[in-house]
Design an enzyme around this catalytic site. Sequence first.
Site, PDB file in Angstrom:
ATOM      1  N   LYS A  20       0.822  -1.218   0.000  1.00  0.00           N
ATOM      2  CA  LYS A  20       0.000   0.000   0.000  1.00  0.00           C
ATOM      3  C   LYS A  20       0.855   1.266   0.000  1.00  0.00           C
ATOM      4  O   LYS A  20       0.436   2.321   0.449  1.00  0.00           O
ATOM      5  CB  LYS A  20      -0.960   0.019   1.192  1.00  0.00           C
ATOM      6  CG  LYS A  20      -1.844  -1.202   1.323  1.00  0.00           C
ATOM      7  CD  LYS A  20      -2.559  -1.540   0.025  1.00  0.00           C
ATOM      8  CE  LYS A  20      -3.554  -0.469  -0.398  1.00  0.00           C
ATOM      9  NZ  LYS A  20      -4.232  -0.824  -1.667  1.00  0.00           N
TER      10      LYS A  20
ATOM     11  N   ARG B  40       5.601   5.500   2.328  1.00  0.00           N
ATOM     12  CA  ARG B  40       4.689   6.641   2.510  1.00  0.00           C
ATOM     13  C   ARG B  40       4.402   6.778   4.003  1.00  0.00           C
ATOM     14  O   ARG B  40       4.750   5.883   4.797  1.00  0.00           O
ATOM     15  CB  ARG B  40       3.395   6.441   1.718  1.00  0.00           C
ATOM     16  CG  ARG B  40       2.551   5.280   2.206  1.00  0.00           C
ATOM     17  CD  ARG B  40       1.401   4.923   1.291  1.00  0.00           C
ATOM     18  NE  ARG B  40       0.364   5.947   1.240  1.00  0.00           N
ATOM     19  CZ  ARG B  40      -0.868   5.718   0.784  1.00  0.00           C
ATOM     20  NH1 ARG B  40      -1.200   4.492   0.347  1.00  0.00           N
ATOM     21  NH2 ARG B  40      -1.760   6.671   0.749  1.00  0.00           N
TER      22      ARG B  40
ATOM     23  N   SER C  38      -4.863   2.833   4.671  1.00  0.00           N
ATOM     24  CA  SER C  38      -5.075   2.280   3.337  1.00  0.00           C
ATOM     25  C   SER C  38      -5.095   0.760   3.380  1.00  0.00           C
ATOM     26  O   SER C  38      -5.915   0.105   2.714  1.00  0.00           O
ATOM     27  CB  SER C  38      -3.970   2.764   2.397  1.00  0.00           C
ATOM     28  OG  SER C  38      -4.122   2.216   1.101  1.00  0.00           O
TER      29      SER C  38
ATOM     30  N   GLY D 257      -6.968   3.631  -5.238  1.00  0.00           N
ATOM     31  CA  GLY D 257      -7.629   4.920  -5.074  1.00  0.00           C
ATOM     32  C   GLY D 257      -8.947   4.837  -4.311  1.00  0.00           C
ATOM     33  O   GLY D 257      -9.813   5.698  -4.468  1.00  0.00           O
ATOM     34  N   ARG D 258      -9.106   3.787  -3.488  1.00  0.00           N
ATOM     35  CA  ARG D 258     -10.326   3.678  -2.686  1.00  0.00           C
ATOM     36  C   ARG D 258     -10.407   4.838  -1.685  1.00  0.00           C
ATOM     37  O   ARG D 258      -9.399   5.333  -1.198  1.00  0.00           O
ATOM     38  CB  ARG D 258     -10.350   2.382  -1.877  1.00  0.00           C
ATOM     39  CG  ARG D 258     -10.467   1.095  -2.665  1.00  0.00           C
ATOM     40  CD  ARG D 258     -10.682  -0.042  -1.683  1.00  0.00           C
ATOM     41  NE  ARG D 258     -10.693  -1.341  -2.328  1.00  0.00           N
ATOM     42  CZ  ARG D 258      -9.635  -2.150  -2.390  1.00  0.00           C
ATOM     43  NH1 ARG D 258      -8.500  -1.766  -1.833  1.00  0.00           N
ATOM     44  NH2 ARG D 258      -9.703  -3.322  -2.971  1.00  0.00           N
ATOM     45  N   THR D 259     -11.611   5.232  -1.354  1.00  0.00           N
ATOM     46  CA  THR D 259     -11.806   6.226  -0.304  1.00  0.00           C
ATOM     47  C   THR D 259     -11.524   5.582   1.042  1.00  0.00           C
ATOM     48  O   THR D 259     -12.091   4.540   1.387  1.00  0.00           O
ATOM     49  CB  THR D 259     -13.262   6.748  -0.327  1.00  0.00           C
ATOM     50  OG1 THR D 259     -13.514   7.327  -1.607  1.00  0.00           O
ATOM     51  CG2 THR D 259     -13.468   7.803   0.751  1.00  0.00           C
TER      52      THR D 259
END
Length: 355
Positions: free
Chosen positions: A112, A193, A201, A319-321
Amino acid sequence: MAAFHLSQHPHAGADPRRLLHRLTVASLLSVLCFSMVYLLTGCRESELADNFDIKPPARDFPASGSGWAHEGNGTGAVRESRDRAGMESNSSGKEWTATRRLPQALIIGVKKGGTRALLEFLRLHPDIRALGSEPHFFDRHYARGLDWYRSMMPKALDGQIVMEKTPRYFVTVDTPARVHAMSQDVKLIVVVRDPVTRAISDYTQIISKTPDIPPFETLAFKNRTTGQIDSLWSPLWIGLYAQHMERWLAWFPRSQIHLVNGERLISDPAGELGKVQDFLGLQRIVTDKHFYFNKTKGFPCLKKPEGSSKPHCLGKTKGRTHVSIDKEVLQKLRDFYKPHNQRFYQLAGQDFGWQ
């Protein structure tokens, strides 16, 4: 008697001259015919020599199936392709030289973090041949052996770099030693990240597959009342980058490990890809002309490649919320990661600015 003989045969003295004349004409004709045959035969031999001049087959250099047109004076495949310009192509030429090799570069993590995006972007480069799926050789299938691992790799030409990505490698304890046993010179790429964002995520992906699991806040703490973080919960444990990085540095020098900034991979994909291409020793062929930002998905996509009717974005799973997390919980997680992040910055030699 002599006079009578000459008077009876007035042309008798001319016969030798006529015969000589005929012999001369015949000789000239023979020479002329021989010359014509020689010239015709010589031209034909020259033509045959031209037709049967054996040339090495031109090599076909695909851009890893991307369909992009590449510009510039590239290294490896691109340069050789241009050096052989004008030669007849041979569709089987690629098969004569392409072989399956063990990878020279690995994207080893993190989950992720943006590893799929990085792989897809790198596959635009004609000097990269990358396996699309995750083979999980060093963490799950090591007992199958290197021959099996090699058989999984795509065929590559001389000068092309073979690579694969399996994000689990970065956090698996035995993997660094196993990779080192395969190659001491392999180049390693890690996409990192903000560990708090990464954990959310990760959880968002988990809950999309198993919606009945407990809330994030419940799983993140051993005791919600005391605020004790459960650092062994996988989404949080993966974010302990310093701990994992130290294990890799015990086997490989820092110069063989390239860190990709996951946040900048989204905001400036061409910039991050440029650094990766430099690290791999490749010309910067993948540039900003290949990308556009998809506002709906919230990350960059590839512009329309040649031979395709539409732009290429990563799948629906990207790109899921993210699920909404209590602000107090977020702050506790940031406090938890702060010392780990500082240690990681020291190992990495750069500050990623995670708050």
